[in-house]
Design a protein around this motif. Structure first.
Motif, PDB file in Angstrom:
ATOM      1  N   PRO A 198       0.819  -1.216   0.000  1.00  0.00           N
ATOM      2  CA  PRO A 198       0.000   0.000   0.000  1.00  0.00           C
ATOM      3  C   PRO A 198       0.852   1.266   0.000  1.00  0.00           C
ATOM      4  CG  PRO A 198       0.160  -0.864   2.214  1.00  0.00           C
ATOM      5  CD  PRO A 198       0.842  -1.871   1.322  1.00  0.00           C
ATOM      6  N   TYR A 199       0.247   2.363  -0.411  1.00  0.00           N
ATOM      7  CA  TYR A 199       0.957   3.630  -0.261  1.00  0.00           C
ATOM      8  C   TYR A 199       0.876   4.054   1.205  1.00  0.00           C
ATOM      9  CZ  TYR A 199      -3.088   6.865   0.053  1.00  0.00           C
ATOM     10  OH  TYR A 199      -4.208   7.552   0.457  1.00  0.00           O
ATOM     11  N   THR A 200       1.910   4.736   1.670  1.00  0.00           N
ATOM     12  CA  THR A 200       1.980   5.132   3.081  1.00  0.00           C
ATOM     13  C   THR A 200       2.259   6.616   3.252  1.00  0.00           C
ATOM     14  OG1 THR A 200       4.362   4.664   3.240  1.00  0.00           O
ATOM     15  CG2 THR A 200       2.845   2.843   3.725  1.00  0.00           C
ATOM     16  N   CYS A 201       2.492   7.327   2.165  1.00  0.00           N
ATOM     17  CA  CYS A 201       2.846   8.751   2.248  1.00  0.00           C
ATOM     18  C   CYS A 201       2.172   9.521   1.120  1.00  0.00           C
ATOM     19  CB  CYS A 201       4.359   8.956   2.106  1.00  0.00           C
ATOM     20  SG  CYS A 201       5.379   8.080   3.300  1.00  0.00           S
ATOM     21  N   THR A 202       2.037  10.812   1.324  1.00  0.00           N
ATOM     22  CA  THR A 202       1.606  11.702   0.255  1.00  0.00           C
ATOM     23  C   THR A 202       2.783  12.583  -0.133  1.00  0.00           C
ATOM     24  OG1 THR A 202       0.856  13.440   1.773  1.00  0.00           O
ATOM     25  CG2 THR A 202      -0.746  11.731   1.159  1.00  0.00           C
ATOM     26  N   ILE A 203       2.586  13.369  -1.157  1.00  0.00           N
ATOM     27  CA  ILE A 203       3.684  14.167  -1.698  1.00  0.00           C
ATOM     28  C   ILE A 203       4.158  15.253  -0.728  1.00  0.00           C
ATOM     29  CG2 ILE A 203       2.245  15.891  -2.845  1.00  0.00           C
ATOM     30  CD1 ILE A 203       4.134  15.604  -5.271  1.00  0.00           C
ATOM     31  N   THR A 204       3.320  15.604   0.257  1.00  0.00           N
ATOM     32  CA  THR A 204       3.668  16.703   1.159  1.00  0.00           C
ATOM     33  C   THR A 204       4.347  16.259   2.456  1.00  0.00           C
ATOM     34  OG1 THR A 204       1.455  16.649   2.155  1.00  0.00           O
ATOM     35  CG2 THR A 204       1.804  18.163   0.296  1.00  0.00           C
ATOM     36  N   LEU A 223       8.841   3.249   2.378  1.00  0.00           N
ATOM     37  CA  LEU A 223       7.823   4.274   2.241  1.00  0.00           C
ATOM     38  C   LEU A 223       7.298   4.214   0.811  1.00  0.00           C
ATOM     39  CD1 LEU A 223       9.773   7.351   3.729  1.00  0.00           C
ATOM     40  CD2 LEU A 223       8.425   5.679   4.992  1.00  0.00           C
ATOM     41  N   VAL A 224       5.990   4.316   0.640  1.00  0.00           N
ATOM     42  CA  VAL A 224       5.404   4.353  -0.703  1.00  0.00           C
ATOM     43  C   VAL A 224       4.652   5.672  -0.831  1.00  0.00           C
ATOM     44  CG1 VAL A 224       3.874   3.237  -2.357  1.00  0.00           C
ATOM     45  CG2 VAL A 224       5.195   1.842  -0.740  1.00  0.00           C
ATOM     46  N   VAL A 225       5.119   6.515  -1.740  1.00  0.00           N
ATOM     47  CA  VAL A 225       4.586   7.869  -1.895  1.00  0.00           C
ATOM     48  C   VAL A 225       3.611   7.909  -3.070  1.00  0.00           C
ATOM     49  CG1 VAL A 225       5.150  10.299  -2.285  1.00  0.00           C
ATOM     50  CG2 VAL A 225       6.744   8.824  -1.002  1.00  0.00           C
ATOM     51  N   LEU A 226       2.406   8.413  -2.807  1.00  0.00           N
ATOM     52  CA  LEU A 226       1.379   8.540  -3.841  1.00  0.00           C
ATOM     53  C   LEU A 226       1.344   9.974  -4.357  1.00  0.00           C
ATOM     54  CD1 LEU A 226      -1.105   7.550  -5.442  1.00  0.00           C
ATOM     55  CD2 LEU A 226      -2.492   8.078  -3.422  1.00  0.00           C
ATOM     56  N   LEU A 227       1.340  10.133  -5.684  1.00  0.00           N
ATOM     57  CA  LEU A 227       1.203  11.454  -6.272  1.00  0.00           C
ATOM     58  C   LEU A 227       0.337  11.391  -7.525  1.00  0.00           C
ATOM     59  CD1 LEU A 227       4.476  12.299  -8.168  1.00  0.00           C
ATOM     60  CD2 LEU A 227       4.441  10.409  -6.567  1.00  0.00           C
ATOM     61  N   HIS A 228      -0.287  12.529  -7.820  1.00  0.00           N
ATOM     62  CA  HIS A 228      -1.124  12.677  -9.010  1.00  0.00           C
ATOM     63  C   HIS A 228      -0.723  13.967  -9.713  1.00  0.00           C
ATOM     64  CE1 HIS A 228      -3.673  10.307  -6.223  1.00  0.00           C
ATOM     65  NE2 HIS A 228      -4.205   9.762  -7.308  1.00  0.00           N
ATOM     66  N   GLU A 229      -1.111  14.097 -10.966  1.00  0.00           N
ATOM     67  CA  GLU A 229      -0.789  15.348 -11.658  1.00  0.00           C
ATOM     68  C   GLU A 229      -1.539  16.518 -11.044  1.00  0.00           C
ATOM     69  OE1 GLU A 229      -3.657  15.887 -15.541  1.00  0.00           O
ATOM     70  OE2 GLU A 229      -1.795  14.787 -15.842  1.00  0.00           O
ATOM     71  N   TYR A 230      -2.734  16.276 -10.473  1.00  0.00           N
ATOM     72  CA  TYR A 230      -3.479  17.384  -9.883  1.00  0.00           C
ATOM     73  C   TYR A 230      -2.916  17.839  -8.535  1.00  0.00           C
ATOM     74  CZ  TYR A 230      -6.092  13.554  -7.561  1.00  0.00           C
ATOM     75  OH  TYR A 230      -6.451  12.416  -6.861  1.00  0.00           O
ATOM     76  N   ASP A 231      -1.849  17.194  -8.057  1.00  0.00           N
ATOM     77  CA  ASP A 231      -1.136  17.707  -6.882  1.00  0.00           C
ATOM     78  C   ASP A 231      -0.293  18.923  -7.257  1.00  0.00           C
ATOM     79  OD1 ASP A 231      -2.029  15.706  -5.105  1.00  0.00           O
ATOM     80  OD2 ASP A 231      -0.429  14.345  -5.731  1.00  0.00           O
ATOM     81  N   PHE A 232      -0.026  19.106  -8.532  1.00  0.00           N
ATOM     82  CA  PHE A 232       0.970  20.078  -8.964  1.00  0.00           C
ATOM     83  C   PHE A 232       0.343  21.369  -9.488  1.00  0.00           C
ATOM     84  CE2 PHE A 232       3.178  16.069  -8.961  1.00  0.00           C
ATOM     85  CZ  PHE A 232       4.449  16.404  -8.492  1.00  0.00           C
ATOM     86  N   LYS A 233       0.831  22.477  -8.978  1.00  0.00           N
ATOM     87  CA  LYS A 233       0.390  23.786  -9.440  1.00  0.00           C
ATOM     88  C   LYS A 233       0.721  23.988 -10.918  1.00  0.00           C
ATOM     89  CE  LYS A 233       1.089  25.970  -4.892  1.00  0.00           C
ATOM     90  NZ  LYS A 233      -0.290  26.393  -4.587  1.00  0.00           N
ATOM     91  N   ASP A 234       1.757  23.320 -11.379  1.00  0.00           N
ATOM     92  CA  ASP A 234       2.147  23.441 -12.788  1.00  0.00           C
ATOM     93  C   ASP A 234       1.040  22.969 -13.719  1.00  0.00           C
ATOM     94  OD1 ASP A 234       4.307  22.454 -10.868  1.00  0.00           O
ATOM     95  OD2 ASP A 234       5.548  23.361 -12.429  1.00  0.00           O
ATOM     96  N   PRO A 279       3.999  10.560   8.944  1.00  0.00           N
ATOM     97  CA  PRO A 279       3.140  11.437   9.745  1.00  0.00           C
ATOM     98  C   PRO A 279       2.656  12.604   8.907  1.00  0.00           C
ATOM     99  CG  PRO A 279       5.236  11.008  10.850  1.00  0.00           C
ATOM    100  CD  PRO A 279       5.370  10.533   9.429  1.00  0.00           C
ATOM    101  N   LYS A 280       1.551  13.209   9.302  1.00  0.00           N
ATOM    102  CA  LYS A 280       1.042  14.351   8.558  1.00  0.00           C
ATOM    103  C   LYS A 280       1.976  15.543   8.704  1.00  0.00           C
ATOM    104  CE  LYS A 280      -3.878  13.144   8.696  1.00  0.00           C
ATOM    105  NZ  LYS A 280      -5.233  13.584   9.108  1.00  0.00           N
ATOM    106  N   SER A 281       2.060  16.328   7.632  1.00  0.00           N
ATOM    107  CA  SER A 281       2.893  17.527   7.679  1.00  0.00           C
ATOM    108  C   SER A 281       2.280  18.550   8.620  1.00  0.00           C
ATOM    109  CB  SER A 281       3.015  18.151   6.277  1.00  0.00           C
ATOM    110  OG  SER A 281       3.521  17.205   5.362  1.00  0.00           O
ATOM    111  N   HIS A 282       3.127  19.354   9.229  1.00  0.00           N
ATOM    112  CA  HIS A 282       2.640  20.400  10.127  1.00  0.00           C
ATOM    113  C   HIS A 282       2.396  21.679   9.348  1.00  0.00           C
ATOM    114  CE1 HIS A 282       3.437  17.839  13.536  1.00  0.00           C
ATOM    115  NE2 HIS A 282       4.693  17.670  13.146  1.00  0.00           N
TER     116      HIS A 282
END
Length: 282
Positions: A198-204, A223-234, A279-282
């Protein structure tokens, strides 16, 4: 120095050296990280995907692309509209990007459902509570199309919305899939040889995850990091949560850490790693 004192000194130094050599080597920690990029499809942003591949290529690091084989009308993703009843396979341009990444050893390919359609109403899912016959037909068709597109076997499955059921696992096993990557709540069974990662982290919260892994002290953590194109401001502007430039800084930081290694899902399945949640980002 008197001869006797010299002999004693040499003796003591020899003892110290022998004692040091007899000690077991210090245990080394390795933090393994998988990057899973979901929703690559006929209508995803080709230019951005290419930039992402180039970023990982520049560090000689792999990234897993979870690819949607077909795109149908009514696709609920944050992507452009397509005409009613239209089914879009991967374009030649999209296929070429994948093939080049595979050839370079940068891309690992997973199948991200069939068309990322919601077939379950209130609970977004393409496969949960869907009849075996439909699951088998869609997954068979999707796998055949994706494999013919990239001229390689696909054995990794990433379910849309990270949801699926025991029937899905039965079909995946029948079709030769060996890895499922969803989330921590993913359905499992010991009736197949499928490995669950499973994924365990997000991009932040990547850096927080690295710190958590270091504190946990496992010899080999994952650690398994999940990302999508809609995470990016670009890609989507102010609604994104990070720029590619800032994400690039994170990858550079990871590359400079001697205890960190970026790997594929297949490598993760072959190893003995302890999964670590970020852990969640602060």
């Amino acid at each position: 120095m008197p001869k006797k004192a010299t002999i004693i000194m040499i003796f003591l130094l020899t003892c110290l050296l022998l004692a040091a050599c007899s000690k077991p080597p210090a245990s080394h920690q390795t933090i393994n990280i998988v990057f899973r990029y979901d929703d690559y499809s006929a209508i995803s942003n080709t230019a951005f995907s290419s930039q992402l591949v180039d970023l990982f290529r520049s560090y000689n690091a792999p990234i897993t692309f979870a690819v949607i084989p077909m795109t149908e009308s009514g696709n609920p993703l944050h992507l452009p509209e397509i005409r009613s009843n239209e089914v879009l396979p991967l374009t030649a341009e999209k296929a070429a990007l994948l093939q080049a990444g595979i050839n370079d050893g940068v891309l690992e390919i997973a199948m991200h459902g069939f068309s990322h359609q919601n077939n379950n109403g209130a609970r977004s899912s393409e496969f949960t509570n869907v009849a075996l016959e439909k699951q088998l037909a869609d997954l068979t068709r999707g796998k055949a199309h994706l494999e013919s597109t990239i001229s390689a076997q696909v054995k990794i499955f990433v379910p849309p919305w990270n949801t699926y059921d025991l029937t899905t696992l039965q079909v995946l096993d029948q079709l030769g899939f060996t890895i499922v990557s969803a989330n921590r709540g993913g359905v499992k069974t010991d009736q197949t040889d499928i490995t669950y990662i499973p994924y365990t982290c997000t991009i932040t919260n990547i850096k927080e995850g690295v710190e958590a892994a270091r504190k946990a002290g496992h010899k080999e953590s994952l650690l398994v990091v999940l990302l999508h194109e809609y995470d990016f401001k670009d890609v989507i502007g102010r609604d994104g949560i990070i720029t590619l430039k800032n994400f690039s800084k994170t990858i550079k930081w990871l590359d400079n850490q001697p205890d960190i290694r970026i790997i594929t899902l297949e490598e993760a399945a072959a190893g003995q790693f302890e999964l670590v949640d970020c852990p969640k980002s602060h």
